[in-house]
Scaffold this motif. Structure first.
Motif, PDB file in Angstrom:
ATOM      1  N   LYS A 274      26.633 -34.333 -17.743  1.00  0.00           N
ATOM      2  CA  LYS A 274      27.028 -35.191 -16.615  1.00  0.00           C
ATOM      3  C   LYS A 274      25.863 -35.524 -15.691  1.00  0.00           C
ATOM      4  O   LYS A 274      25.893 -36.543 -14.990  1.00  0.00           O
ATOM      5  N   ASP A 275      24.837 -34.658 -15.672  1.00  0.00           N
ATOM      6  CA  ASP A 275      23.681 -34.911 -14.812  1.00  0.00           C
ATOM      7  C   ASP A 275      22.483 -35.433 -15.600  1.00  0.00           C
ATOM      8  O   ASP A 275      21.354 -35.431 -15.097  1.00  0.00           O
ATOM      9  N   ALA A 276      22.726 -35.886 -16.820  1.00  0.00           N
ATOM     10  CA  ALA A 276      21.643 -36.423 -17.644  1.00  0.00           C
ATOM     11  C   ALA A 276      21.122 -37.726 -17.053  1.00  0.00           C
ATOM     12  O   ALA A 276      21.782 -38.381 -16.225  1.00  0.00           O
ATOM     13  N   ALA A 277      19.926 -38.123 -17.480  1.00  0.00           N
ATOM     14  CA  ALA A 277      19.357 -39.393 -17.004  1.00  0.00           C
ATOM     15  C   ALA A 277      20.111 -40.575 -17.588  1.00  0.00           C
ATOM     16  O   ALA A 277      20.402 -41.552 -16.891  1.00  0.00           O
ATOM     17  N   SER A 278      20.448 -40.474 -18.871  1.00  0.00           N
ATOM     18  CA  SER A 278      21.192 -41.565 -19.508  1.00  0.00           C
ATOM     19  C   SER A 278      21.770 -41.069 -20.829  1.00  0.00           C
ATOM     20  O   SER A 278      21.317 -40.070 -21.389  1.00  0.00           O
ATOM     21  N   ILE A 279      22.758 -41.784 -21.296  1.00  0.00           N
ATOM     22  CA  ILE A 279      23.355 -41.517 -22.599  1.00  0.00           C
ATOM     23  C   ILE A 279      23.252 -42.798 -23.411  1.00  0.00           C
ATOM     24  O   ILE A 279      23.685 -43.864 -22.957  1.00  0.00           O
ATOM     25  N   ASN A 280      22.653 -42.679 -24.586  1.00  0.00           N
ATOM     26  CA  ASN A 280      22.476 -43.852 -25.446  1.00  0.00           C
ATOM     27  C   ASN A 280      23.421 -43.752 -26.632  1.00  0.00           C
ATOM     28  O   ASN A 280      23.471 -42.729 -27.314  1.00  0.00           O
ATOM     29  N   VAL A 281      24.170 -44.835 -26.853  1.00  0.00           N
ATOM     30  CA  VAL A 281      25.087 -44.878 -27.986  1.00  0.00           C
ATOM     31  C   VAL A 281      24.715 -46.089 -28.845  1.00  0.00           C
ATOM     32  O   VAL A 281      24.686 -47.214 -28.355  1.00  0.00           O
ATOM     33  N   ASN A 282      24.410 -45.827 -30.098  1.00  0.00           N
ATOM     34  CA  ASN A 282      24.128 -46.907 -31.043  1.00  0.00           C
ATOM     35  C   ASN A 282      25.298 -46.988 -32.014  1.00  0.00           C
ATOM     36  O   ASN A 282      25.627 -46.002 -32.677  1.00  0.00           O
ATOM     37  N   TYR A 283      25.947 -48.141 -32.062  1.00  0.00           N
ATOM     38  CA  TYR A 283      27.144 -48.263 -32.893  1.00  0.00           C
ATOM     39  C   TYR A 283      27.228 -49.653 -33.500  1.00  0.00           C
ATOM     40  O   TYR A 283      26.504 -50.580 -33.100  1.00  0.00           O
ATOM     41  N   ASN A 284      28.123 -49.793 -34.467  1.00  0.00           N
ATOM     42  CA  ASN A 284      28.298 -51.064 -35.186  1.00  0.00           C
ATOM     43  C   ASN A 284      29.672 -51.651 -34.899  1.00  0.00           C
ATOM     44  O   ASN A 284      30.656 -50.924 -34.765  1.00  0.00           O
ATOM     45  N   LYS A 285      29.683 -52.972 -34.816  1.00  0.00           N
ATOM     46  CA  LYS A 285      30.954 -53.673 -34.641  1.00  0.00           C
ATOM     47  C   LYS A 285      30.963 -54.917 -35.504  1.00  0.00           C
ATOM     48  O   LYS A 285      30.059 -55.761 -35.409  1.00  0.00           O
ATOM     49  N   SER A 286      31.995 -55.004 -36.337  1.00  0.00           N
ATOM     50  CA  SER A 286      32.126 -56.156 -37.237  1.00  0.00           C
ATOM     51  C   SER A 286      33.277 -57.076 -36.859  1.00  0.00           C
ATOM     52  O   SER A 286      33.263 -58.257 -37.201  1.00  0.00           O
ATOM     53  N   ASN A 287      34.263 -56.513 -36.193  1.00  0.00           N
ATOM     54  CA  ASN A 287      35.463 -57.298 -35.875  1.00  0.00           C
ATOM     55  C   ASN A 287      35.473 -57.666 -34.403  1.00  0.00           C
ATOM     56  O   ASN A 287      35.612 -56.797 -33.528  1.00  0.00           O
ATOM     57  N   PHE A 288      35.333 -58.950 -34.144  1.00  0.00           N
ATOM     58  CA  PHE A 288      35.395 -59.445 -32.775  1.00  0.00           C
ATOM     59  C   PHE A 288      36.633 -60.302 -32.610  1.00  0.00           C
ATOM     60  O   PHE A 288      37.107 -60.943 -33.549  1.00  0.00           O
TER      61      PHE A 288
END
Length: 502
Positions: A274-288
């Motif tokens: 919770k006190d981290a500088a940032s959280i990076n999430v790399n994910y894929n999305k095919s359905n918009f």
């Protein structure tokens, strides 16, 4: 010195020619209204005329084209930004009502529909155009901020790199083992063991999108700690079939729910990040879906486009921190930024929080319908005369009432907490409104100044090039008299011969 007739004749003709030339020059000035017809007549006037004409043309371009185009752009922007603000205010009013749960069961469907329509209305403003250009897409004025139709999203998938501020963690109270009236037959037949609902508290991070790709290779979760070190987390991916356990997470674990775009953290893991500088999430999305915001407008991402021949074209997109200002030159060496970018005031978080509100209302509606269904089952002859079935239905009704109370409380808290969130959203939009309004006012002042400059330079240009018609006409009349007098006098002198002096 002896003066001959030839000398008198030549001198007279030469002087008459000068008089005639002056009459011709004055006649040209009267008929054209200009001091000169060729640069050779007066190089100083010609050079000054070129400079003044260039300046007048430039000022005319600024006043009647550039400034007017910029004002129209800003005016359209103001209207669209105000529409976003108004829709957020509508959601805020729903939050006020929802915090008190003034909704009736019969109204809940309508509330859900209206909330989702408000979300769509906010996103649709991202597609506002002026003169065929999209206002809020930065330099990509030919590209809509949203997927406006099915064709726009056809064949597209994205690998998205989303940076999340840990301050966006939300504590979420969820009900596990919800009462399901349709399971009564299986329960009575012994096929299903009935378990009373329970309440669980988890910590949620919401990604920008839902309905994400589901394989383990489709997500990477890394945490940048306050000291700069990197921690990689392995989320437990939940499929639709796991919906009953979406929110069952160990204290040190994290669930990834592609269907909803949620990351659910256990208590211990939450406390560590919770006190981290940032959280990076790399994910894929095919359905918009039609109406979704385009990832390239908001995130560093890679677009995969499947072409007609089956090949895939990859395009990298990088979000520029300084933005993509579109500037108009509105005066000499003076530029003004006319555009606002959608990423600054049309946010994924707005739509996600509206969805959360709608889902909370749907949850209450579902359990209310379950209670109504259970009451109907108690009157069903199939169960009415069966003591065991009636006992089970009574237990389920009792649990359903508890579940309803919990979901209503959760809904009310969610609406209450989101009053602050939507106030903050409105402040964000207000900041954009203020910036656009200030730019508009500044541009009006510039327009006034350019109008004055244009009038002054037109006057200088006229003073340099144009003649006073009355003075030129009088002067031409005088020159004509001089010329006619010269003709009369010269004719008298030249016609005399030697015989006139004998």
């Amino acid at each position: 010195m002896r003066v001959t007739n030839q000398m008198v004749t030549s001198g007279s003709l030469r002087n008459m020619q000068k008089s005639m030339q002056r009459v011709d020059n004055l006649n040209n000035q009267v008929t054209t209204g200009k001091k000169i017809s060729a640069p050779s007549e007066d190089p100083v006037i010609a050079i000054r005329a070129l400079k003044l004409r260039t300046t007048v043309d430039q000022l005319d371009q600024y006043k009647n084209k550039n400034i007017q185009d910029a004002l129209s752009w800003l005016d359209t922007t103001q209207t669209s930004v105000q529409n976003v603000y108004d829709r957020l205010q509508d959601v805020y009013y729903y939050c006020e009502q929802g915090a008190q749960d003034t909704f009736q069961t019969k109204d809940r469907h309508t509330i859900i529909d209206e909330l989702m329509e408000l979300k769509d209305a906010i996103y649709r403003e991202g597609g506002t155009t002026y003169a065929g250009r999209y206002l809020f897409s930065g330099y990509k004025t030919e590209t809509n901020l949203i997927f406006q139709d099915t064709a726009a999203k056809e064949g597209l998938s994205y690998n998205i790199n989303e940076e999340i501020d840990p301050a966006k963690f939300v504590g979420k109270t969820v009900v596990l083992n919800e009462v399901n009236a349709d399971s009564i037959n299986d329960i009575m037949a012994g096929n299903v063991t009935y378990t009373s609902p329970s309440v669980n508290s988890v910590y949620q991070l919401r990604l920008a999108y839902s309905d994400l790709d589901k394989s383990s290779s489709d997500i990477t979760l890394t945490v940048t700690n306050a000291d700069g070190s990197i921690t990689t987390l392995t989320p437990n991916i939940k499929q639709v079939a796991d919906s009953a356990t979406y929110y069952e997470v160990s204290d040190g674990g994290v669930n990834y729910i592609p269907e909803t775009g949620e990351l659910i953290f256990g208590k211990n893991l939450y406390n560590s990040v919770k006190d981290a500088a940032s959280i990076n999430v790399n994910y894929n999305k095919s359905n918009f879906a039609v109406g979704d915001l385009r990832p390239e407008m908001y995130f560093n991402c890679t677009q995969h486009k499947t072409l007609s021949d089956g090949t895939i074209k990859d395009t990298e997109f990088t979000v520029e921190e300084e933005g993509q200002p579109i500037k108009y030159e509105v005066n000499f060496s003076q530029y003004i930024t006319v555009n606002a970018q959608g990423k600054d005031f049309i946010l994924h978080d707005m739509g996600n929080k509206i969805e959360d509100l709608a889902n909370s209302v749907q949850g209450v509606l579902d359990i209310e319908n379950t209670i109504s269904r259970l009451k109907e089952l108690k009157e069903d002859p199939q169960y009415k005369n069966d003591p065991d079935a009636m006992k089970q239905l009574d237990k389920m009704l009792e649990d359903a009432d508890v579940e309803l109370a919990q979901k209503r409380e959760t809904m009310q808290k969610l609406f209450g907490n989101n009053m602050t969130n939507f106030q903050n959203f409105m402040e964000t939009v207000s900041a954009v409104q203020a910036k656009v309004g200030t730019t508009y006012s500044k541009l009006e002042l510039i327009e006034t100044r350019v109008t004055e400059q244009l009038a002054n330079f037109k006057e200088l240009k006229s003073s340099n090039e144009d003649i006073e018609t009355e003075e030129a006409a009088i002067e031409m009349y005088q020159s004509e008299l001089v010329y006619e007098s010269a003709l009369a006098t010269t004719s008298t002198v030249i016609k005399k011969t030697l015989l006139d002096y004998i």
